[in-house]
Scaffold this motif. Structure first.
Motif, PDB file in Angstrom:
ATOM      1  N   ARG A 283      15.465 -29.964 -38.741  1.00 33.09           N
ATOM      2  CA  ARG A 283      16.449 -28.896 -38.610  1.00 33.09           C
ATOM      3  C   ARG A 283      15.923 -27.538 -39.055  1.00 33.09           C
ATOM      4  N   LEU A 284      16.187 -26.534 -38.209  1.00 27.97           N
ATOM      5  CA  LEU A 284      15.971 -25.130 -38.540  1.00 27.97           C
ATOM      6  C   LEU A 284      17.335 -24.456 -38.657  1.00 27.97           C
ATOM      7  N   ASP A 285      17.389 -23.353 -39.398  1.00 31.74           N
ATOM      8  CA  ASP A 285      18.567 -22.504 -39.310  1.00 31.74           C
ATOM      9  C   ASP A 285      18.212 -21.256 -38.503  1.00 31.74           C
ATOM     10  N   SER A 286      19.211 -20.463 -38.192  1.00 28.72           N
ATOM     11  CA  SER A 286      18.992 -19.306 -37.324  1.00 28.72           C
ATOM     12  C   SER A 286      17.974 -18.338 -37.899  1.00 28.72           C
ATOM     13  N   SER A 287      18.038 -18.096 -39.196  1.00 31.59           N
ATOM     14  CA  SER A 287      17.105 -17.145 -39.806  1.00 31.59           C
ATOM     15  C   SER A 287      15.672 -17.636 -39.703  1.00 31.59           C
ATOM     16  N   GLN A 288      15.463 -18.947 -39.826  1.00 30.90           N
ATOM     17  CA  GLN A 288      14.115 -19.497 -39.682  1.00 30.90           C
ATOM     18  C   GLN A 288      13.602 -19.319 -38.256  1.00 30.90           C
TER      19      GLN A 288
END
Length: 438
Positions: A283-288
């Motif tokens: 999983r990534l988040d948007s900022s990453q």
């Protein structure tokens, strides 16, 4: 709904439990939207668009899948149409209405860059993807119907079964192929590189002609039809011969790597490198994702490549920038070497996001990684919340299968390849499982 979105959504996508870009499937944590990436590649502008869409219309969680795609979790009710419109505007949809589901072609994340390959199969991959989308009859294939094109790269996932696979043979002029299996299986025949799209077209047309409605996968058809019979029928549809000589039938694709490619890896192009990294539990988040897009622009060629190990690669990084760029990947929050136990763990969304989940597999995987940090063992383990095994298309060396009450059965893969393997323990807490694995 604008005209562009309406034209792509018509005809309406057929009913399916599989999410797509145009078919957002509900889950406990909101809708799931799956974005199929051509050969696992994503441009920086597209990455920014996905990150923005994930924040605006969903939870901001972006998952890497085992087919080198991305999916957005937590799509909010009422946000489906604007989310789809934003993704289509970024060029992430199919080229032909109705073709979203069939864009299932797996290639190496190092296609065209891997020194181990004797030929660049990118043109073949492009032709196959165009064929799948351009021929309306193929749009009726199951969303799970999948193809693999193996260019002989060292960085290759060879354990995912496919309905049709092709693998480059030594010499770089022919592709061996097989049905309902993996490139390491015995080939049925071979085809010249330039004839591969015609072979795929004929094979898929024949499958649709022969399969009954309930036979949605090649393995279903071949349960009642010998492979040799299918091959004979296929040959009758082709204007060129399919060699079945001993050099083809006795050839086997050699196994290569079995874990995610991490760190700095040399490309076939002198002075250029691939950088491999893995997000925590896929999983990534948007900022990453925004940060990765900018790193791809500043240190690479402006693209990212996603892998079937649920990791990612930054291609075409100059040697002078490679070490610093790898550190930057670590600063973004990705794991860059296999000393981190999390790089060996796969976990589905579990009970936190799926009604079928019998355990909170993501939380349990974090707990298991914490325990593994205390020792030197770095096992490859798949934590599955139910028997469907959504997070892994292949059998991992070790599987923790959730049982009612949040406990697990522990399995070890066997040489026979039957099921999940040998049952080692029937009911373990995650800490008891950690005790067995450390």
């Amino acid at each position: 709904m604008d005209d562009t979105l309406g034209s792509v959504l018509s005809p309406a996508p057929r009913p399916s439990a599989c999410p797509g870009l145009l078919r957002i499937v509900p889950a406990l944590d909101g809708g799931i939207c799956r974005i199929k990436l051509a050969c696992g590649c994503l441009e920086a502008d597209q990455a920014h668009a996905i990150g923005e869409a994930a924040s605006r219309h969903a939870s901001g969680v972006i998952e890497l899948t085992n087919r080198s795609n991305l999916q957005l979790r937590g799509v909010r009710i009422g946000h489906e149409a604007p989310l789809i419109a934003a993704l289509l505007a970024a060029g992430l949809g199919p080229s032909t209405p109705g073709a979203d589901d069939v864009r299932n072609l797996l290639v190496s994340p190092a296609m065209g860059l891997d020194a181990n390959s004797e030929a660049d199969v990118a043109a073949v991959a492009k032709a196959i993807l165009e064929l799948l989308q351009a021929r309306p009859a193929f749009h009726s294939l199951s969303p799970k119907f999948a193809l693999q094109l193996d260019g002989g790269e060292r960085l290759a996932m060879l354990d995912h079964p496919h309905d049709l696979w092709l693998a480059l043979m030594p010499g770089g002029t022919r592709l061996a192929f097989g049905l309902a299996g993996c490139p390491t299986d015995a080939p049925l025949a071979a085809v010249p590189l330039e004839q591969a799209p015609a072979l795929v077209e004929a094979a898929l047309a024949l499958f649709l002609e022969l399969a009954q409605p309930e036979q949605t996968r090649m393995r279903h058809l071949l349960a009642n039809l010998p492979k040799e019979t299918f091959l004979d029928c296929l040959q009758s549809q082709l204007a060129f011969a399919l060699p079945r000589d001993p050099a083809v039938l006795n050839w086997r694709r050699a196994r290569t790597m079995t874990t995610a490619p991490l760190g700095i890896l040399a490309q076939r192009q002198p002075g250029l490198f691939l950088l491999g990294a893995m997000p925590t539990l896929s999983r990534l988040d948007s900022s990453q994702l925004h940060a990765l897009a900018e790193l791809a622009r500043s240190r690479g060629d402006g693209t990212l490549r996603f892998t079937p190990w649920q990791s990612l690669m930054l291609p075409n990084v100059a040697q002078a920038h490679a070490a610093k760029a790898l550190r930057q990947l670590g600063m973004i929050g990705l794991h860059i070497d296999d000393s981190e136990p999390l790089t060996g763990l796969i976990a589905c969304t579990g009970s936190a996001g799926c009604a079928k989940g019998l355990a909170d597999t993501k939380a349990d995987a974090l707990r298991l990684a914490h325990r593994l940090h205390q020792g030197t063992a770095r096992p490859q383990v798949h934590l599955s919340g139910c028997p469907r095994s959504c997070a892994a298309a292949h059998v991992a060396p070790l599987t923790l299968l959730a049982r009612p009450g949040g406990r697990y059965q522990l399995y070890q893969r066997t040489a026979s390849g039957a099921g999940l393997g040998r049952l080692l323990a029937d009911s373990l807490s995650i800490d008891e499982a950690a005790d067995r694995l450390t």
